[in-house]
Design a protein around this motif. Sequence first.
Motif, PDB file in Angstrom:
ATOM      1  N   ASP A 130       1.279  -1.835  -0.217  1.00  0.00           N
ATOM      2  CA  ASP A 130      -0.220  -0.114  -0.185  1.00  0.00           C
ATOM      3  C   ASP A 130       0.917   1.377  -0.189  1.00  0.00           C
ATOM      4  O   ASP A 130       0.428   2.119  -0.535  1.00  0.00           O
ATOM      5  CB  ASP A 130      -0.911   0.117   0.941  1.00  0.00           C
ATOM      6  N   LEU A 162       2.042   1.486  -3.679  1.00  0.00           N
ATOM      7  CA  LEU A 162       1.543   2.327  -4.187  1.00  0.00           C
ATOM      8  C   LEU A 162       0.875   3.791  -4.023  1.00  0.00           C
ATOM      9  O   LEU A 162       0.616   4.544  -4.805  1.00  0.00           O
ATOM     10  CB  LEU A 162       0.027   1.200  -4.390  1.00  0.00           C
ATOM     11  N   ARG A 191       1.377   6.797  -7.002  1.00  0.00           N
ATOM     12  CA  ARG A 191       0.553   7.949  -6.933  1.00  0.00           C
ATOM     13  C   ARG A 191       1.217   8.605  -7.290  1.00  0.00           C
ATOM     14  O   ARG A 191       0.708  10.463  -7.755  1.00  0.00           O
ATOM     15  CB  ARG A 191      -0.796   7.548  -6.474  1.00  0.00           C
ATOM     16  N   THR A 220       1.364   5.603 -13.347  1.00  0.00           N
ATOM     17  CA  THR A 220       0.617   4.308 -13.948  1.00  0.00           C
ATOM     18  C   THR A 220       0.916   3.164 -14.786  1.00  0.00           C
ATOM     19  O   THR A 220       0.097   2.717 -14.687  1.00  0.00           O
ATOM     20  CB  THR A 220      -0.845   5.029 -14.584  1.00  0.00           C
ATOM     21  N   LYS A 243       4.202  -1.813 -12.444  1.00  0.00           N
ATOM     22  CA  LYS A 243       3.107  -2.876 -11.733  1.00  0.00           C
ATOM     23  C   LYS A 243       3.627  -3.014 -10.990  1.00  0.00           C
ATOM     24  O   LYS A 243       5.190  -3.666  -9.670  1.00  0.00           O
ATOM     25  CB  LYS A 243       3.293  -4.119 -12.814  1.00  0.00           C
ATOM     26  N   PRO A 278      -7.689  -2.278   0.452  1.00  0.00           N
ATOM     27  CA  PRO A 278      -6.475  -0.710  -0.254  1.00  0.00           C
ATOM     28  C   PRO A 278      -6.188  -1.765  -1.064  1.00  0.00           C
ATOM     29  O   PRO A 278      -6.350  -0.965  -2.694  1.00  0.00           O
ATOM     30  CB  PRO A 278      -5.502  -0.527   0.512  1.00  0.00           C
ATOM     31  N   VAL A 279      -4.874  -2.357  -1.127  1.00  0.00           N
ATOM     32  CA  VAL A 279      -4.280  -3.151  -2.264  1.00  0.00           C
ATOM     33  C   VAL A 279      -5.477  -3.922  -4.078  1.00  0.00           C
ATOM     34  O   VAL A 279      -5.463  -3.714  -5.080  1.00  0.00           O
ATOM     35  CB  VAL A 279      -3.157  -3.859  -2.288  1.00  0.00           C
ATOM     36  N   ASP A 298      -7.129  -1.078  -5.743  1.00  0.00           N
ATOM     37  CA  ASP A 298      -7.119  -0.550  -6.501  1.00  0.00           C
ATOM     38  C   ASP A 298      -6.677  -1.517  -7.806  1.00  0.00           C
ATOM     39  O   ASP A 298      -6.530  -0.990  -9.144  1.00  0.00           O
ATOM     40  CB  ASP A 298      -5.314   0.145  -5.884  1.00  0.00           C
ATOM     41  N   ARG A 347      -9.459  -1.538  -9.708  1.00  0.00           N
ATOM     42  CA  ARG A 347      -9.913  -0.399 -10.847  1.00  0.00           C
ATOM     43  C   ARG A 347      -9.111  -0.148 -11.607  1.00  0.00           C
ATOM     44  O   ARG A 347      -8.873   0.479 -12.638  1.00  0.00           O
ATOM     45  CB  ARG A 347      -9.400   0.576 -10.112  1.00  0.00           C
ATOM     46  N   GLY A 350      -5.147  -0.165 -11.600  1.00  0.00           N
ATOM     47  CA  GLY A 350      -4.362   0.661 -11.097  1.00  0.00           C
ATOM     48  C   GLY A 350      -2.716  -0.057 -11.564  1.00  0.00           C
ATOM     49  O   GLY A 350      -2.667  -1.256 -12.075  1.00  0.00           O
ATOM     50  N   ASN A 351      -2.001   0.091 -11.003  1.00  0.00           N
ATOM     51  CA  ASN A 351      -0.791  -0.453 -10.997  1.00  0.00           C
ATOM     52  C   ASN A 351      -0.766  -1.909 -10.156  1.00  0.00           C
ATOM     53  O   ASN A 351       0.012  -2.572 -11.163  1.00  0.00           O
ATOM     54  CB  ASN A 351       0.124   0.490  -9.715  1.00  0.00           C
ATOM     55  N   VAL A 352      -2.097  -2.153  -9.483  1.00  0.00           N
ATOM     56  CA  VAL A 352      -1.247  -3.879  -8.896  1.00  0.00           C
ATOM     57  C   VAL A 352      -2.061  -4.473  -9.592  1.00  0.00           C
ATOM     58  O   VAL A 352      -3.485  -4.495 -10.278  1.00  0.00           O
ATOM     59  CB  VAL A 352      -2.119  -3.602  -6.851  1.00  0.00           C
TER      60      VAL A 352
END
Length: 350
Positions: free
Chosen positions: A251, A254, A258, A263, A266, A275-276, A279, A282, A284-286
């Motif tokens: 987290d 991440l 941000r 972006t 990975k 939380p991860v 992401d 959605r 995101g990076n994870v």
Amino acid sequence: MRIQAIGTALLAAGMLTSVAFAQTVGPNGEAASLSADVVLSDDDIAAVQGKGYKAALLWHTSSDFINAVTAGAEDEFSRAGVEVVVTTDAGFDAAKQRSDIETALAAGPNVILSLPVDPVTSAEAFRQAVTDGVELVFLSNVPAGYTHGADYTAIVTDDLFQMGKQAADTLANAIGGEGKVGWIFHDADYYVTNQRDNAFKTVIGSDYPNIEIVAEQGIADPARAEEIASAMLLQNPDLDGIYVTWAEPADGVLAALRSAGNTDTKIVTLDLSEPVALDMVRGGNVVGLVADEAYELGRAMAAAGIKGLLGEEVPAFVVAPALTVTADNVAEGWQQSLHRDAPASVLNAK
């Protein structure tokens, strides 16, 4: 975290080399047996039902993971007619765990499931249980100097190598099998995380010749994860991916990405976390979370304890499967690991 340092035993045995991480090995180099092979037959169930056997669950902490382990153990004990009479949380305090053991023994359990908070102090703390003939089944850790069969029934833990391997495979797939990655490992002598972290590194080195680990950084305090990741990214702004030792520091990594407006890099990490996971779903990076089957760990621990009561042979070291959770299977993965729904925020974000 739910682990305790016993990696010194591996060091003494010469196990902490890349070769050793071709598979999960026990804290004293034991070969692994699969949890799926530790099952109660109908005859086993019949042999223990109505005997008034009792069990105690003496945990080191409380968490979603422990809740799932407890559920797996309670369901298996219930199936066999074994009553769980004591459940405790030591709060990672060895003195509190010793007190918990004394309290539990007063209730007369025939089986104790536990993760010893400290291998040295727990050796004395559990000694009375050994003397009383209680079947001891340990999660991930073992008291110093204890011998399988004489002092304890089994150690049950994750398939640690597979967790690291699946993390490597997931990250490699996300970056197209080539690129530069960072490796943030647990900078402490912890048996569980050491095996998982080194498995990731070993698999990247052996299976992915076009991926290079260009940055390595240990972390002991999860609160420093954002700071460590920011420094890593400053020196290596073109990182394609980062492995993080578990979800809490992930987290922080991440947050660093941000803050940098990144972006592209990975992230892959281990263990489930809202939380991860949020992401991840959605986009995101994870890109993946590798988890253990916590419910299965509890089931296997209970089954091992009951088999011990029946005088059956139980493997010294038992591992439960690992699974990779992605945005595509997050609902199923949460259920498979923890036997409960994923957080509503994660399910609703899909």
